[in-house]
Design a protein around this motif. Structure first.
Motif, PDB file in Angstrom:
ATOM      1  N   THR A 241     -21.641  45.071  -2.982  1.00  0.00           N
ATOM      2  CA  THR A 241     -20.362  45.566  -3.048  1.00  0.00           C
ATOM      3  C   THR A 241     -19.280  44.385  -2.474  1.00  0.00           C
ATOM      4  O   THR A 241     -18.194  44.892  -2.905  1.00  0.00           O
ATOM      5  N   PHE A 242     -19.628  43.515  -2.169  1.00  0.00           N
ATOM      6  CA  PHE A 242     -18.850  42.209  -1.740  1.00  0.00           C
ATOM      7  C   PHE A 242     -17.768  41.954  -2.693  1.00  0.00           C
ATOM      8  O   PHE A 242     -16.597  41.609  -2.701  1.00  0.00           O
ATOM      9  N   ASN A 243     -18.164  41.622  -3.981  1.00  0.00           N
ATOM     10  CA  ASN A 243     -17.701  41.045  -5.293  1.00  0.00           C
ATOM     11  C   ASN A 243     -16.611  42.370  -5.593  1.00  0.00           C
ATOM     12  O   ASN A 243     -15.654  41.816  -6.295  1.00  0.00           O
ATOM     13  N   LEU A 244     -16.992  43.524  -5.617  1.00  0.00           N
ATOM     14  CA  LEU A 244     -15.823  44.452  -5.750  1.00  0.00           C
ATOM     15  C   LEU A 244     -14.741  44.816  -4.988  1.00  0.00           C
ATOM     16  O   LEU A 244     -13.889  45.564  -5.185  1.00  0.00           O
ATOM     17  N   SER A 245     -14.662  44.110  -3.896  1.00  0.00           N
ATOM     18  CA  SER A 245     -13.415  44.605  -2.681  1.00  0.00           C
ATOM     19  C   SER A 245     -12.729  43.474  -2.539  1.00  0.00           C
ATOM     20  O   SER A 245     -11.909  43.794  -1.630  1.00  0.00           O
ATOM     21  N   THR A 246     -12.661  42.382  -3.534  1.00  0.00           N
ATOM     22  CA  THR A 246     -11.546  41.417  -3.261  1.00  0.00           C
ATOM     23  C   THR A 246     -10.238  41.932  -3.451  1.00  0.00           C
ATOM     24  O   THR A 246      -9.939  42.818  -4.491  1.00  0.00           O
ATOM     25  N   SER A 247      -9.275  41.299  -2.952  1.00  0.00           N
ATOM     26  CA  SER A 247      -7.908  41.929  -3.054  1.00  0.00           C
ATOM     27  C   SER A 247      -7.210  40.764  -2.756  1.00  0.00           C
ATOM     28  O   SER A 247      -5.968  41.099  -2.034  1.00  0.00           O
ATOM     29  N   GLY A 248      -7.087  39.479  -3.072  1.00  0.00           N
ATOM     30  CA  GLY A 248      -6.199  38.592  -2.988  1.00  0.00           C
ATOM     31  C   GLY A 248      -6.618  37.453  -1.894  1.00  0.00           C
ATOM     32  O   GLY A 248      -7.335  37.450  -1.207  1.00  0.00           O
TER      33      GLY A 248
ATOM     34  N   LEU B  89      -0.877  34.557  -1.554  1.00  0.00           N
ATOM     35  CA  LEU B  89      -0.846  33.369  -2.280  1.00  0.00           C
ATOM     36  C   LEU B  89      -1.043  33.681  -3.703  1.00  0.00           C
ATOM     37  O   LEU B  89      -0.715  33.435  -4.703  1.00  0.00           O
ATOM     38  N   ASP B  90      -2.091  34.799  -3.804  1.00  0.00           N
ATOM     39  CA  ASP B  90      -2.518  35.292  -5.066  1.00  0.00           C
ATOM     40  C   ASP B  90      -2.882  36.682  -4.777  1.00  0.00           C
ATOM     41  O   ASP B  90      -3.741  37.094  -3.956  1.00  0.00           O
ATOM     42  N   THR B  91      -2.261  37.594  -5.637  1.00  0.00           N
ATOM     43  CA  THR B  91      -2.855  39.147  -5.376  1.00  0.00           C
ATOM     44  C   THR B  91      -3.963  39.493  -6.141  1.00  0.00           C
ATOM     45  O   THR B  91      -4.471  40.483  -5.984  1.00  0.00           O
ATOM     46  N   ASP B  92      -4.407  38.508  -7.235  1.00  0.00           N
ATOM     47  CA  ASP B  92      -5.708  38.994  -7.755  1.00  0.00           C
ATOM     48  C   ASP B  92      -6.885  38.485  -7.097  1.00  0.00           C
ATOM     49  O   ASP B  92      -6.886  37.938  -6.070  1.00  0.00           O
ATOM     50  N   PRO B  93      -8.120  39.327  -7.476  1.00  0.00           N
ATOM     51  CA  PRO B  93      -9.174  39.217  -6.717  1.00  0.00           C
ATOM     52  C   PRO B  93      -9.636  37.661  -6.695  1.00  0.00           C
ATOM     53  O   PRO B  93      -9.548  36.972  -7.727  1.00  0.00           O
ATOM     54  N   SER B  94     -10.083  37.545  -5.450  1.00  0.00           N
ATOM     55  CA  SER B  94     -10.255  35.874  -5.225  1.00  0.00           C
ATOM     56  C   SER B  94     -11.453  35.844  -4.252  1.00  0.00           C
ATOM     57  O   SER B  94     -11.998  36.905  -3.642  1.00  0.00           O
ATOM     58  N   MET B  95     -12.402  34.973  -4.389  1.00  0.00           N
ATOM     59  CA  MET B  95     -13.859  34.703  -3.793  1.00  0.00           C
ATOM     60  C   MET B  95     -13.881  32.949  -3.315  1.00  0.00           C
ATOM     61  O   MET B  95     -13.287  32.061  -4.120  1.00  0.00           O
ATOM     62  N   TYR B  96     -14.554  32.654  -2.464  1.00  0.00           N
ATOM     63  CA  TYR B  96     -15.136  31.504  -2.197  1.00  0.00           C
ATOM     64  C   TYR B  96     -13.922  30.337  -2.165  1.00  0.00           C
ATOM     65  O   TYR B  96     -14.104  29.367  -2.908  1.00  0.00           O
ATOM     66  N   ALA B  97     -12.990  30.718  -1.317  1.00  0.00           N
ATOM     67  CA  ALA B  97     -11.680  29.816  -1.199  1.00  0.00           C
ATOM     68  C   ALA B  97     -12.211  28.518  -0.297  1.00  0.00           C
ATOM     69  O   ALA B  97     -12.699  28.501   0.654  1.00  0.00           O
ATOM     70  N   SER B  98     -11.832  27.148  -0.594  1.00  0.00           N
ATOM     71  CA  SER B  98     -11.953  25.897  -0.050  1.00  0.00           C
ATOM     72  C   SER B  98     -10.564  25.347   0.228  1.00  0.00           C
ATOM     73  O   SER B  98     -10.058  24.996  -1.062  1.00  0.00           O
ATOM     74  N   LEU B  99     -10.268  24.842   1.326  1.00  0.00           N
ATOM     75  CA  LEU B  99      -9.112  24.105   1.617  1.00  0.00           C
ATOM     76  C   LEU B  99      -9.349  22.617   1.081  1.00  0.00           C
ATOM     77  O   LEU B  99     -10.419  22.104   2.114  1.00  0.00           O
ATOM     78  N   ILE B 100      -8.859  22.036   0.393  1.00  0.00           N
ATOM     79  CA  ILE B 100      -8.779  20.616   0.167  1.00  0.00           C
ATOM     80  C   ILE B 100      -7.391  19.807   0.223  1.00  0.00           C
ATOM     81  O   ILE B 100      -6.581  19.927  -0.534  1.00  0.00           O
ATOM     82  N   GLY B 101      -7.129  19.285   1.492  1.00  0.00           N
ATOM     83  CA  GLY B 101      -5.759  18.753   1.648  1.00  0.00           C
ATOM     84  C   GLY B 101      -4.600  19.786   1.486  1.00  0.00           C
ATOM     85  O   GLY B 101      -4.713  20.735   2.572  1.00  0.00           O
ATOM     86  N   ASN B 102      -3.780  19.774   0.718  1.00  0.00           N
ATOM     87  CA  ASN B 102      -2.739  20.812   0.517  1.00  0.00           C
ATOM     88  C   ASN B 102      -3.054  21.888  -0.595  1.00  0.00           C
ATOM     89  O   ASN B 102      -2.219  22.551  -1.038  1.00  0.00           O
ATOM     90  N   TYR B 103      -4.354  21.912  -1.034  1.00  0.00           N
ATOM     91  CA  TYR B 103      -4.595  22.868  -2.154  1.00  0.00           C
ATOM     92  C   TYR B 103      -5.824  23.700  -1.793  1.00  0.00           C
ATOM     93  O   TYR B 103      -6.481  23.269  -1.112  1.00  0.00           O
ATOM     94  N   ILE B 104      -5.793  24.682  -2.185  1.00  0.00           N
ATOM     95  CA  ILE B 104      -7.003  25.872  -2.031  1.00  0.00           C
ATOM     96  C   ILE B 104      -7.644  25.932  -3.335  1.00  0.00           C
ATOM     97  O   ILE B 104      -6.964  26.285  -4.297  1.00  0.00           O
TER      98      ILE B 104
END
Length: 339
Positions: free
Chosen positions: A113-120, A134-149
């Motif tokens: 169910t983890f993949n179905l509950s994303t919300s931004g 930053l983004d209202t669409d479903p998102s996963m596996y975020a990684s910060l590199i410098g000034n970008y995700i």
């Protein structure tokens, strides 16, 4: 005359106070950028849903005792504070912000169910205590590199693809049609395995956007440090292998069938799920010595901090365990209570 002077003085004080308050509020809201390629979390944590993130002596975490809302504590697990009401995962942090994937609807840490509950994708300002979406669409596996995700973005038109967005919410763009995992970062680089034509290991330069082939094979979940790259060998029933940066062929470190793992310090923590029903949370040294079975059963969410390793029973919400990193494998429940 004296009354006029007093009135004027009071008015000036009020004006200066209002200007000071406005200036302070502007100071709190002002976007702050990183002056280096800071990485927001470790590969092992992000592969395991990024439930914990350590930065400058503070642990930011998703609290299993409070619907996985965003909390902070010190390295010893004290000074526990609730930061916001969002249920969170895939935490990243720098000096000024905590970045996370918001999961407020039907939050569950079970994989089905983890993949179905994303919300931004969001950021939490550590100064103003304000949340920016930053983004209202479903998102996963975020990684910060410098000034970008860098993160996996989903929409109904293109399904899951690799995106990046600047930490101020601008410059959003699709990087690749493939939803590569960007968990393993090192400065301006991230390491990933192929998904469509092959499962080779690559290194991506986020400046040039060019990918360099590291190793050919059928591999999964790479974790790179300054000396080695670790990954699962699918041809060897998901055994964990190690490749030295100057070596041509990887060598097997753990022969078990690995479900998930986390490399921290000189130790690898992992969940073995052998086909004969032999399942347990275990640890081993990077050189393959000191194999230890810590707790029998099925576990995931293996997250590492400087003092504790956290893990949770698979398929069970609102329950998490921890062990010290000093070699004492005494398992205790992690039950954080806000002070």
């Amino acid at each position: 005359m004296k009354k006029k002077i007093i009135v004027i003085s009071i008015i000036l004080v009020l004006i200066l106070s209002a200007a000071g308050i406005a200036g302070y509020q502007h100071h709190l809201k002002k976007q702050r950028y990183n002056d280096s390629y800071v990485n927001g979390n470790t590969a092992g944590n992000l592969y395991n849903y990024g439930m914990f993130c350590e930065h400058n002596g503070t642990i930011y975490f998703s609290n299993p005792n409070d619907s996985y809302r965003l909390y902070s504590m010190n390295q010893n697990g004290d000074e526990i504070k609730k930061l916001c009401d969002d249920s969170v995962a895939f935490l990243n942090a720098d000096d000024n912000y905590v970045y996370y994937v918001r999961r407020n609807l039907n939050f569950s840490t079970t994989l089905s169910t983890f993949n179905l509950s994303t919300s931004g994708l969001c950021s939490f300002n550590l100064r103003s205590k304000k949340i920016q979406i930053l983004d209202t669409d479903p998102s996963m596996y975020a990684s910060l590199i410098g000034n970008y995700i860098y993160y996996i973005h989903y929409n109904t038109d293109n399904a899951s693809t690799l995106y990046r967005i600047k930490i101020d919410g601008t410059e959003q763009e699709e990087i690749d049609k493939n939803p590569y995992f960007t968990c393993s970062t090192n400065g301006k680089y991230f390491y990933f395995n192929g998904l469509s034509n092959n499962h080779n290991i690559y290194q991506m330069d986020t400046i040039s956007k060019n990918a360099q082939l590291i190793c050919e094979g059928n591999y999964w979940m790479p974790t790179a440090d300054n000396e080695h790259i670790y990954f699962l060998d699918c041809e060897q029933d998901y055994a964990l292998v190690q490749l030295g940066l100057s070596e041509a062929e990887p060598k097997v470190i753990i022969k078990d069938r690995i479900e998930t793992y986390n490399v921290y310090g000189d130790t690898i923590y992992f969940q073995k799920n052998n086909l004969n029903g032999d399942s347990a949370f275990c640890s081993v040294k990077k050189d393959g010595s000191g194999y230890t079975e810590i707790k029998k059963g099925d576990f995931n969410q293996i997250n590492a901090t400087s003092k504790y390793i956290y893990f949770a029973p698979a398929g069970v919400d609102n329950l998490m365990y921890r062990i010290p990193v000093n070699g004492d494998n005494t398992v205790t429940e992690f039950t954080p209570i806000s002070e």
